[in-house]
Scaffold this active site. Structure first.
Site, PDB file in Angstrom:
ATOM      1  N   CYS A 281       0.834  -1.214   0.000  1.00  0.00           N
ATOM      2  CA  CYS A 281       0.000   0.000   0.000  1.00  0.00           C
ATOM      3  C   CYS A 281       0.865   1.259   0.000  1.00  0.00           C
ATOM      4  CB  CYS A 281      -0.953  -0.001   1.186  1.00  0.00           C
ATOM      5  SG  CYS A 281      -2.139  -1.352   1.208  1.00  0.00           S
ATOM      6  N   HIS A 282       0.813   2.062   1.082  1.00  0.00           N
ATOM      7  CA  HIS A 282       1.628   3.279   1.161  1.00  0.00           C
ATOM      8  C   HIS A 282       3.050   2.996   1.673  1.00  0.00           C
ATOM      9  CE1 HIS A 282      -2.374   5.105   0.917  1.00  0.00           C
ATOM     10  NE2 HIS A 282      -1.815   6.262   0.650  1.00  0.00           N
TER      11      HIS A 282
END
Lengths: 129, 129
Positions: free
Chosen positions: A62-63
């Protein structure tokens, strides 16, 4: 400490001030908004940079790859991440792939989102095994 | 709708599907984690791009400039933003300044963090006045 939704509990063995990259074989960088906080703190940036420099396994979802952007470690690397940071990954010199899991040089494993977790875990276990 | 801390209330006049950039004279992009959500949605990216293309005032603070990165509008522009996104601003071709407020071509105004709000508001009112 308890998770954001209060469902799970985890024991933190060590804080960043007491942890040395040499003592660990691999690094996992979870997603959410936590990487935005980690990348603003040079201690976490240096910590992640050490794993990339030592070519130890780094697993980010994800991030999570945002931390690796700040550590200036993605130039020329095959990578993916959460949709919102695709442009940042490209601007950092990464070769972006819109795939559920991207394995680069059998060392860096990245995934886009929670849906990708099964593929992410499978490849992570493979290179850690 | 109510703010995150429930202290303030705001009436939303229009959703993104009903709003046209031509009907507005300026754009303000607040910070926090909202820009990360906005930049993952092409409707908001196009909306902000239109203001930059028309050289209308664009005011962005904290993480706000992330939306302008995705809109590919920061190349060669003087800019600042929240500490965690400094590297992304540089990688997007921006000229980063670690200052409380940066005014570029009397059109784009950016600031780093809540502490900078007085300077941000002062310059914003100046170009809007």
């Amino acid at each position: 400490m308890k998770g954001k939704q209060g469902k799970s509990e985890i024991t933190i063995d060590k804080g960043i001030n007491d942890a040395s990259p040499e003592d660990y074989d691999a690094l996992f960088i979870p997603g959410g908004f936590s990487p935005d906080i980690l990348r603003a703190d040079d201690r976490f940036v240096s910590f992640s940079k050490a794993f990339m420099a030592a070519k130890k396994p780094v697993l980010a979802i994800c991030h999570g790859p945002q931390l690796l952007i700040t550590a200036e470690t993605l130039n020329g690397r095959d990578v993916t991440g959460y949709k919102s940071i695709h442009v940042d990954l490209i601007n950092a010199g990464g070769n972006l792939h819109d795939k559920e899991v991207v394995v680069c040089q059998n060392q860096l494993i990245t995934s886009r989102q929670p849906d990708d977790i099964p593929a992410f875990v499978q490849e992570s276990l493979r290179i850690l095994g």
